[in-house]
Design a protein around this motif. Structure first.
Motif, mmCIF file in Angstrom:
data_model
loop_
_atom_site.group_PDB
_atom_site.id
_atom_site.type_symbol
_atom_site.label_atom_id
_atom_site.label_comp_id
_atom_site.label_asym_id
_atom_site.label_seq_id
_atom_site.Cartn_x
_atom_site.Cartn_y
_atom_site.Cartn_z
ATOM 1 N N HIS A 8 40.761 51.942 37.185
ATOM 2 C CA HIS A 8 40.568 51.986 38.624
ATOM 3 C C HIS A 8 41.378 50.834 39.190
ATOM 4 O O HIS A 8 41.160 49.688 38.804
ATOM 5 C CB HIS A 8 39.073 51.801 38.889
ATOM 6 C CG HIS A 8 38.686 52.021 40.296
ATOM 7 N ND1 HIS A 8 38.487 53.266 40.805
ATOM 8 C CD2 HIS A 8 38.469 51.154 41.311
ATOM 9 C CE1 HIS A 8 38.155 53.157 42.079
ATOM 10 N NE2 HIS A 8 38.128 51.881 42.399
ATOM 11 N N LEU A 9 42.366 51.105 40.052
ATOM 12 C CA LEU A 9 43.142 50.009 40.627
ATOM 13 C C LEU A 9 43.236 50.144 42.145
ATOM 14 O O LEU A 9 43.060 51.223 42.682
ATOM 15 C CB LEU A 9 44.581 49.933 40.104
ATOM 16 C CG LEU A 9 45.171 50.802 39.071
ATOM 17 C CD1 LEU A 9 46.604 51.133 39.389
ATOM 18 C CD2 LEU A 9 45.199 49.935 37.818
ATOM 19 N N GLY A 10 43.563 49.051 42.783
ATOM 20 C CA GLY A 10 43.811 49.068 44.222
ATOM 21 C C GLY A 10 45.289 48.807 44.456
ATOM 22 O O GLY A 10 45.850 47.897 43.865
ATOM 23 N N CYS A 11 45.909 49.628 45.285
ATOM 24 C CA CYS A 11 47.334 49.463 45.600
ATOM 25 C C CYS A 11 47.533 49.689 47.093
ATOM 26 O O CYS A 11 46.728 50.345 47.740
ATOM 27 C CB CYS A 11 48.179 50.485 44.844
ATOM 28 S SG CYS A 11 48.124 50.355 43.071
ATOM 29 N N PRO A 18 55.989 46.782 40.457
ATOM 30 C CA PRO A 18 55.598 46.243 39.144
ATOM 31 C C PRO A 18 55.372 44.738 39.287
ATOM 32 O O PRO A 18 56.251 44.018 39.744
ATOM 33 C CB PRO A 18 56.806 46.526 38.252
ATOM 34 C CG PRO A 18 57.583 47.584 38.961
ATOM 35 C CD PRO A 18 57.295 47.406 40.428
ATOM 36 N N GLY A 19 54.203 44.287 38.961
ATOM 37 C CA GLY A 19 53.885 42.868 39.093
ATOM 38 C C GLY A 19 52.639 42.566 38.299
ATOM 39 O O GLY A 19 52.107 43.427 37.602
ATOM 40 N N PRO A 20 52.139 41.333 38.407
ATOM 41 C CA PRO A 20 50.979 40.926 37.604
ATOM 42 C C PRO A 20 49.743 41.802 37.807
ATOM 43 O O PRO A 20 49.093 42.170 36.843
ATOM 44 C CB PRO A 20 50.703 39.502 38.080
ATOM 45 C CG PRO A 20 51.952 39.041 38.726
ATOM 46 C CD PRO A 20 52.674 40.252 39.217
ATOM 47 N N ALA A 21 49.434 42.171 39.062
ATOM 48 C CA ALA A 21 48.209 42.940 39.311
ATOM 49 C C ALA A 21 48.256 44.301 38.604
ATOM 50 O O ALA A 21 47.322 44.678 37.895
ATOM 51 C CB ALA A 21 48.004 43.133 40.803
ATOM 52 N N ILE A 22 49.336 45.012 38.795
ATOM 53 C CA ILE A 22 49.468 46.331 38.170
ATOM 54 C C ILE A 22 49.741 46.175 36.680
ATOM 55 O O ILE A 22 49.240 46.935 35.860
ATOM 56 C CB ILE A 22 50.575 47.148 38.874
ATOM 57 C CG1 ILE A 22 50.110 47.483 40.290
ATOM 58 C CG2 ILE A 22 50.899 48.422 38.106
ATOM 59 C CD1 ILE A 22 51.111 48.195 41.140
ATOM 60 N N ILE A 31 51.593 52.036 29.587
ATOM 61 C CA ILE A 31 52.148 52.884 30.641
ATOM 62 C C ILE A 31 53.309 52.162 31.313
ATOM 63 O O ILE A 31 53.244 50.966 31.571
ATOM 64 C CB ILE A 31 51.055 53.232 31.682
ATOM 65 C CG1 ILE A 31 50.048 54.167 31.030
ATOM 66 C CG2 ILE A 31 51.645 53.854 32.926
ATOM 67 C CD1 ILE A 31 48.868 54.484 31.898
ATOM 68 N N ASN A 32 54.374 52.914 31.598
ATOM 69 C CA ASN A 32 55.541 52.370 32.270
ATOM 70 C C ASN A 32 55.174 52.038 33.718
ATOM 71 O O ASN A 32 54.927 52.922 34.522
ATOM 72 C CB ASN A 32 56.666 53.413 32.206
ATOM 73 C CG ASN A 32 57.944 52.920 32.841
ATOM 74 O OD1 ASN A 32 57.938 52.013 33.669
ATOM 75 N ND2 ASN A 32 59.043 53.525 32.445
ATOM 76 N N MET A 33 55.147 50.728 34.034
ATOM 77 C CA MET A 33 54.733 50.286 35.380
ATOM 78 C C MET A 33 55.674 50.803 36.454
ATOM 79 O O MET A 33 55.231 51.256 37.502
ATOM 80 C CB MET A 33 54.736 48.758 35.462
ATOM 81 C CG MET A 33 53.549 48.109 34.842
ATOM 82 S SD MET A 33 53.533 46.358 35.205
ATOM 83 C CE MET A 33 54.938 45.790 34.276
ATOM 84 N N ALA A 34 56.984 50.732 36.202
ATOM 85 C CA ALA A 34 57.959 51.164 37.207
ATOM 86 C C ALA A 34 57.779 52.647 37.516
ATOM 87 O O ALA A 34 57.854 53.064 38.678
ATOM 88 C CB ALA A 34 59.376 50.885 36.719
#
Length: 148
Positions: A8-11, A18-22, A31-34
């Motif tokens: 569960h994430l907030g965006c 792509p950064g520390p939170a994600i 999982i590929n962040m980009a």
């Protein structure tokens, strides 16, 4: 491929990077962040105003693929926009409300919230009551009619 994990994430709509939170949420799942950010931004930039906070339910598969569903913005965010306030008060009080919200705005928010996966079957009246409760806890007063 079976589901290996749920997250569960907030965006922010149209602005996932792509950064520390994600990275902390998706990195351990492989999982590929980009790729997630690109798909998320493509899916949200048409539907929502940029920078709208959204909740994402992500299912990671065992073969490192993923699916995700985007939920509607938080009720408190929608109420703040409807009433024109920046943030909630330090202490809430019904005697000294920090803003007002109209019944029409409550109804519109209920229609937005009803689009969530688990809310479609709830009557708008019930959702509206829940939203009024959230508004009160934020220190907002619901206008009854044309009283100013």
């Amino acid at each position: 491929a079976n589901i290996a994990n749920n997250r569960h994430l907030g965006c922010l709509a149209g602005n996932a990077r792509p950064g520390p939170a994600i990275g902390q949420a998706l990195g351990p799942l492989g999982i590929n962040m980009a790729e997630f950010c690109k798909q998320f931004n493509d899916r949200t930039q048409e539907t929502y105003e940029k920078e709208t906070p959204l909740s994402v339910q992500l299912a990671a598969m065992s073969d490192r693929t993923f699916t995700f569903s985007v939920k509607t913005p938080p009720t408190s965010y929608l109420l703040k926009k409807a009433s024109g306030i920046e943030k909630g008060p330090e202490k809430t009080s019904l005697e000294n409300p920090i803003g007002t919200v109209t019944p029409e705005a409550i109804y519109e928010i209920a229609k937005i919230k009803q689009q969530d996966d688990l809310m479609w079957h709830l009557p708008l009246e019930s959702l509206s009551r829940s939203i009024i409760g959230t508004a009160r806890s934020m220190g907002l007063k619901v206008k009854e009619s044309e009283e100013a």
